[in-house]
Design a protein around this motif. Structure first.
Motif, PDB file in Angstrom:
ATOM      1  N   GLY A 652       0.802  -1.224   0.000  1.00  9.45           N
ATOM      2  CA  GLY A 652       0.000   0.000   0.000  1.00  9.45           C
ATOM      3  C   GLY A 652       0.827   1.263   0.000  1.00  9.45           C
ATOM      4  O   GLY A 652       2.019   1.254   0.347  1.00  9.45           O
ATOM      5  N   CYS A 653       0.184   2.322  -0.419  1.00  5.74           N
ATOM      6  CA  CYS A 653       0.812   3.648  -0.391  1.00  5.74           C
ATOM      7  C   CYS A 653      -0.279   4.698  -0.247  1.00  5.74           C
ATOM      8  O   CYS A 653      -1.273   4.686  -0.988  1.00  5.74           O
ATOM      9  N   PHE A 654      -0.080   5.630   0.699  1.00  5.43           N
ATOM     10  CA  PHE A 654      -1.055   6.692   0.937  1.00  5.43           C
ATOM     11  C   PHE A 654      -0.487   8.063   0.566  1.00  5.43           C
ATOM     12  O   PHE A 654      -0.953   9.094   1.037  1.00  5.43           O
ATOM     13  N   ASN A 655       0.520   8.082  -0.274  1.00  2.00           N
ATOM     14  CA  ASN A 655       1.133   9.351  -0.680  1.00  2.00           C
ATOM     15  C   ASN A 655       0.251  10.117  -1.668  1.00  2.00           C
ATOM     16  O   ASN A 655      -0.652   9.553  -2.297  1.00  2.00           O
ATOM     17  N   ASN A 656       0.589  11.389  -1.817  1.00  2.00           N
ATOM     18  CA  ASN A 656      -0.005  12.216  -2.860  1.00  2.00           C
ATOM     19  C   ASN A 656       0.167  11.515  -4.205  1.00  2.00           C
ATOM     20  O   ASN A 656       1.255  11.051  -4.547  1.00  2.00           O
ATOM     21  N   LEU A 657      -0.887  11.453  -4.994  1.00  6.00           N
ATOM     22  CA  LEU A 657      -0.854  10.706  -6.249  1.00  6.00           C
ATOM     23  C   LEU A 657       0.191  11.257  -7.224  1.00  6.00           C
ATOM     24  O   LEU A 657       0.705  10.515  -8.076  1.00  6.00           O
ATOM     25  N   ALA A 658       0.499  12.552  -7.101  1.00  7.14           N
ATOM     26  CA  ALA A 658       1.507  13.138  -7.992  1.00  7.14           C
ATOM     27  C   ALA A 658       2.869  12.468  -7.820  1.00  7.14           C
ATOM     28  O   ALA A 658       3.702  12.473  -8.738  1.00  7.14           O
ATOM     29  N   LYS A 659       3.112  11.877  -6.661  1.00  4.34           N
ATOM     30  CA  LYS A 659       4.395  11.204  -6.416  1.00  4.34           C
ATOM     31  C   LYS A 659       4.487   9.844  -7.110  1.00  4.34           C
ATOM     32  O   LYS A 659       5.576   9.262  -7.191  1.00  4.34           O
ATOM     33  N   VAL A 660       3.343   9.366  -7.595  1.00  4.15           N
ATOM     34  CA  VAL A 660       3.341   8.054  -8.247  1.00  4.15           C
ATOM     35  C   VAL A 660       3.812   8.244  -9.693  1.00  4.15           C
ATOM     36  O   VAL A 660       3.039   8.293 -10.643  1.00  4.15           O
ATOM     37  N   SER A 661       5.104   8.359  -9.842  1.00  5.32           N
ATOM     38  CA  SER A 661       5.743   8.632 -11.127  1.00  5.32           C
ATOM     39  C   SER A 661       5.780   7.378 -12.004  1.00  5.32           C
ATOM     40  O   SER A 661       5.400   6.272 -11.574  1.00  5.32           O
ATOM     41  N   SER A 662       6.270   7.545 -13.221  1.00  4.80           N
ATOM     42  CA  SER A 662       6.415   6.394 -14.118  1.00  4.80           C
ATOM     43  C   SER A 662       7.390   5.383 -13.531  1.00  4.80           C
ATOM     44  O   SER A 662       7.200   4.158 -13.658  1.00  4.80           O
ATOM     45  N   LEU A 663       8.447   5.884 -12.872  1.00  4.99           N
ATOM     46  CA  LEU A 663       9.394   4.993 -12.195  1.00  4.99           C
ATOM     47  C   LEU A 663       8.691   4.204 -11.097  1.00  4.99           C
ATOM     48  O   LEU A 663       8.876   2.976 -10.950  1.00  4.99           O
ATOM     49  N   THR A 664       7.880   4.879 -10.323  1.00 10.72           N
ATOM     50  CA  THR A 664       7.174   4.231  -9.208  1.00 10.72           C
ATOM     51  C   THR A 664       6.228   3.153  -9.720  1.00 10.72           C
ATOM     52  O   THR A 664       6.193   2.034  -9.188  1.00 10.72           O
ATOM     53  N   ILE A 665       5.449   3.473 -10.747  1.00 17.50           N
ATOM     54  CA  ILE A 665       4.509   2.494 -11.295  1.00 17.50           C
ATOM     55  C   ILE A 665       5.258   1.282 -11.850  1.00 17.50           C
ATOM     56  O   ILE A 665       4.833   0.132 -11.671  1.00 17.50           O
ATOM     57  N   ARG A 666       6.384   1.516 -12.477  1.00 17.05           N
ATOM     58  CA  ARG A 666       7.171   0.408 -13.018  1.00 17.05           C
ATOM     59  C   ARG A 666       7.667  -0.506 -11.893  1.00 17.05           C
ATOM     60  O   ARG A 666       7.569  -1.740 -11.978  1.00 17.05           O
TER      61      ARG A 666
END
Length: 861
Positions: A652-666
């Motif tokens: 899980g992650c409760f961070n601001n969605l803007a932090k979910v970068s392409s690197l993060t999704i990968r």
């Protein structure tokens, strides 16, 4: 016989003496025969009786007697004149006109007949004929009364022609030439000039009319209007005051007086002359207590004074008296939002848009409310409506950019921020928003991000006119004076990390002053106020004013807690109001300012062999540069790991969605492939919107992750319920290149381990490493994407460790340096003392060098 004709008094001669009057001559000539004398006597008798009846306004009785006299003496003009007067009084105007004309045929110099004919024509509104008749009368007897009547006819004829579309100012001027004391002619000229927007000439004409007729209410009213159009509110008020002395109950005058006082009040408001504005507006209500615009501007006045309750009442009154007052609805919504009532604010903005569906301000404001609720689709739609209504509205582009960023569309965010800055190059907040957004993009190099910050700082510093110069520390006796400046002294993420510095400061060593830019204070604000000796509210004050305040307070070290986050005061730091300026906590990158001397960090966030690029010097605190104070409302930890309760491993992650970068999704997608059957629970404000959820599922689908493996949800209304949701996950996943800070601390406090990825030379990405090292979970700090996936998978599968962490992580955290307030603050204040000592030594060295150089020059001479 006394008659009234056409509103003017007719001749008062008795019929039996008309032959002796100067109005008409005696038609009999030479000696009279007995028969003639007898006939004359009978005529005299008839006219005497007619005069008797006429004197009692019994014109119907007088008329037959005059007719009998005419049968005896048909060529006597005075009898035709008398007959005409009776007929006029009986409103038999055409017959009366025939009689006056008969009198004039018999005696062209009969001034009474001529005047009565003219009055009769005027009564019939036959202005052209009346004018000719009065001119003939004036040629015989040029009296003031006749000139006045001619002026009246000329004026009325001009009004008549004007109404038919054939207006001619010349007739009004002729009326004035005929009688320069006839006030209505000047008044009508004023009306004509007003209609062509020549307020200067209109004012001149109205003023002349008033001089001639001081009680001329219509002229006084119009004089007030002309003065208002010229911006002469005081003169307008004077004119209306004079009109009200004549008729204090004239509703039109009272309404105009209220409008003038309203406009005067608005002028004072624009000039920030609040006392004078309040006086004028309140006086205006005494003339019209239902004027919505007055209540609206009183609302603006009280808002300027930050008297929110009084502003709210006046906006409510404005919208009550004028339900279609869109601005009142909008501003009332702003007050509700400021007072912490977003639902009421939303209704007000919606009411404003019902009145004006394209109202720019209401569209932006409602869009912001919807955005805070996670209704991103509605928020973006409304903000685009605001832009469509005004393509030059820089603020609307800024708002749209932040909404797009919140839903993880950072590229589009930056495009709109660039438009905003092109429209308003001096917009520092838009510039800061752009820099903040650059931290979210994993594709950008750290050098590019740094250069953008440095360039921004250079522009800001070059634009500041007043900069305080320092050769060293002030040399104050007593405790070191430290100032903290922030808009986040309330229940905000920053508050959890500044709490210890305010609570545990040593008053014998450090005197703390907080410069609060908080718009809406809460319980946390009030708690902070009790912890420090001096609290300064700077909300609404200009940067130069705040800088001067700080300088006058004698602050030695000024600490920025905001960086490039919202409502920052970096413009204050560009003026260098204290000898030492430091940035800390609020922002994970450089400010870009050369006048910001230091940035506080630690060796995990900024390793000495690869620190983040920065314009400031880095000050290192031991172990961890942050100290976390957990919320008092945190629920107890749910001890059972989530996978035992729900049958599958949940990340899980409760961070601001803007932090979910392409690197993060990968990375996260690789992890889900590595742990088959596992799920990912993501909670963020924007995920309350179904379209944003669809977009997020599509981003993971690119990496082969089925939508069924994603649990997406929006924010929770209360801190307790938000923290409780950590019981649904086994392992929290950090984001990159912008790691979490508050969310990481919250996860740890709720017994959930966090796996993070370090970034070389990127402070924002290394904060997680600092936090995890502080609680002895350094093994969860990874160097590569592959290591991240491996460690997260291993941690999730290690049920005994997960259970142990659930049971003991909160206690471990509270005992660690991360939550040890006294130790952290002691180190922090020693760091401050060292900075001041270094500055003092540097200043002494410079002084010694200067003295040596002076000595050398003296010897050379």
């Amino acid at each position: 016989m006394k008659h009234q004709s056409g509103g003017a008094e007719a001749d008062a001669e008795q019929f039996d003496k008309i032959a002796d009057s100067k109005g008409c001559g005696d038609s009999s000539k030479g000696p009279k025969s007995p028969r003639m004398e007898s006939q004359e006597g009978k005529v005299r008798q008839l006219t005497r009786r007619a005069d008797f009846f006429a004197s009692r306004a019994r014109y119907a009785d007088a008329l037959p007697l005059v007719d009998q006299a005419l049968l005896l003496e048909p060529n006597r003009p005075e009898l035709h004149l008398g007959r005409g007067q009776c007929l006029m009084q009986l409103d038999k105007l055409e017959e009366a006109l025939t009689s006056f004309e008969a009198a004039l045929r018999l005696d062209s110099q009969c001034i009474s007949a001529q005047r009565n004919k003219a009055l009769l024509l005027a009564k019939q509104r036959r202005w052209h004929d009346a004018i000719l008749s009065f001119r003939e009368a004036l040629s015989v007897e040029p009296t003031q009364e006749l000139r006045m009547e001619l002026a009246r006819c000329l004026t009325e004829h001009a009004i008549q022609l004007k109404a038919s579309g054939h207006g001619d100012l010349q007739l009004f001027h002729e009326a004035i030439q005929a009688c320069d004391s006839y006030a209505p002619a000047f008044f009508q000229l004023g009306v004509c000039y007003s209609e062509v927007n020549d307020s200067i000439k209109a004012k001149e004409m109205y003023r002349k009319a008033v001089q001639l007729h001081p009680g001329y209410v219509e002229a006084l009213n119009n004089l007030g209007v002309a003065c208002r159009e010229l911006g002469e509110w005081e003169h307008a008020i004077e004119a209306y005051g004079m009109a009200l002395k004549v008729n204090q109950n004239c509703s039109k005058t009272r309404e105009n007086m209220a409008i003038s006082l309203l406009q005067l009040g608005c002028r004072h408001l624009q000039r920030k002359e609040l006392k004078e504005a309040g006086k004028a507006l309140k006086q205006g209500l005494s003339f019209n207590s239902r004027n919505a615009d007055i209540y609206f501007n009183l609302g603006v006045l009280y808002a300027e004074k930050e008297k929110w309750d009084q502003a709210k009442v006046n906006y409510e009154l404005a919208s009550n008296f004028d339900p279609r007052h869109a601005n009142a609805h909008n501003n009332l919504g702003v007050i509700h939002r400021r007072l912490g009532n977003p639902e009421a604010a939303m209704k007000c903005f919606e009411s404003a848009l019902e009145v004006d569906s394209k109202m720019n301000l209401a569209s932006k404001n409602l869009g912001a409310i919807y955005g805070s609720m996670g209704r991103m689709d509605d928020a973006i739609r409304l903000t685009r409506v605001a832009i469509d209504s005004n393509r030059q509205d820089a603020e609307a582009y800024n708002n749209l950019a932040l909404l797009l960023r919140d839903q993880c569309d950072v590229d589009a965010c930056l495009e709109n921020l660039d438009i905003c800055i092109s429209l308003e190059p001096e917009s520092r907040h838009a510039g800061s928003n752009r820099l903040m957004s650059l931290n979210y993009q994993s594709e950008r190099s750290r050098e590019e991000v740094f250069e953008a910050h440095r360039s921004w700082g250079s522009c800001v510093e070059s634009s500041v006119s007043q900069v305080f110069s320092w050769d060293g520390a002030r040399g104050n006796s007593g405790p070191l004076r430290v100032g903290y400046i922030s808009p986040d002294f309330y229940s905000h993420s920053v508050s959890y990390f500044i709490h210890s510095a305010l609570k545990y400061h040593d008053p014998a060593f450090v005197a703390v002053t907080c410069y609060s830019d908080v718009a809406l204070e809460d319980d946390k604000t009030r708690q902070f106020k009790e912890l420090v000796p001096q609290w300064r509210t700077i909300c609404g004050r200009r940067d130069d004013e705040v800088a001067k305040l700080i300088y006058d307070d004698g602050i030695d070290i000024l600490v920025d807690l905001t960086g490039h986050t919202g409502n920052n005061r970096l413009g204050v730091f560009a003026r260098k109001p204290a000898p030492v300026c430091i940035t800390w906590i609020g922002y994970p990158h450089t400010t870009g300012l050369t006048r910001m001397d230091y940035r506080i960090s630690d060796e995990f966030a900024d390793p000495k062999d690869a620190p983040g690029l920065t314009t400031e010097k880095i000050l290192y605190l031991p172990e961890c540069f942050l100290c976390y104070t957990p919320p008092e409302t945190a629920p107890p930890v749910v001890l059972k790991p989530a996978q035992e309760s729900y049958g599958c491993i949940t990340f899980g992650c409760f961070n601001n969605l803007a932090k979910v970068s392409s690197l993060t999704i990968r990375m996260w997608s690789k992890l889900l492939h590595e742990v088959p059957g596992s799920r990912l629970f993501v909670k963020s404000k924007a995920l309350a919107c179904p379209k944003v959820q669809d977009k997020m599922r599509a981003a993971f689908a690119v990496h082969g992750i089925q939508a069924s493996r994603l649990d997406l949800t929006g924010l929770q209304p209360q801190t307790g319920s938000h923290l409780h949701m950590y019981s649904f996950i086994d392992v929290a996943l950090d984001t990159a290149p912008y790691a979490g800070t508050t969310t990481t601390c919250e996860a740890l406090y709720m017994g959930v381990p966090v796996v993070t990825l370090k970034g070389r030379g990127i402070h924002a990405q290394n904060v997680g490493a600092s936090l995890l090292s502080a609680v002895q979970l350094g093994d969860l700090v990874t160097e590569t994407e592959e290591d991240f996936v491996k460690q997260a998978a291993a941690c999730a599968k290690n049920l005994p460790r997960l259970a142990a962490l659930r049971a003991g992580l909160r206690t471990r955290m509270l005992r660690s340096v991360l939550c040890d307030g006294p130790r952290h603050v002691a180190r922090l204040e020693r760091l401050y003392a060292g900075v001041i000592s270094d500055l003092a030594r540097s200043n002494t060295s410079a002084l010694n060098i200067q003295e040596s150089a002076t000595g050398s020059l003296a010897e050379a001479q």
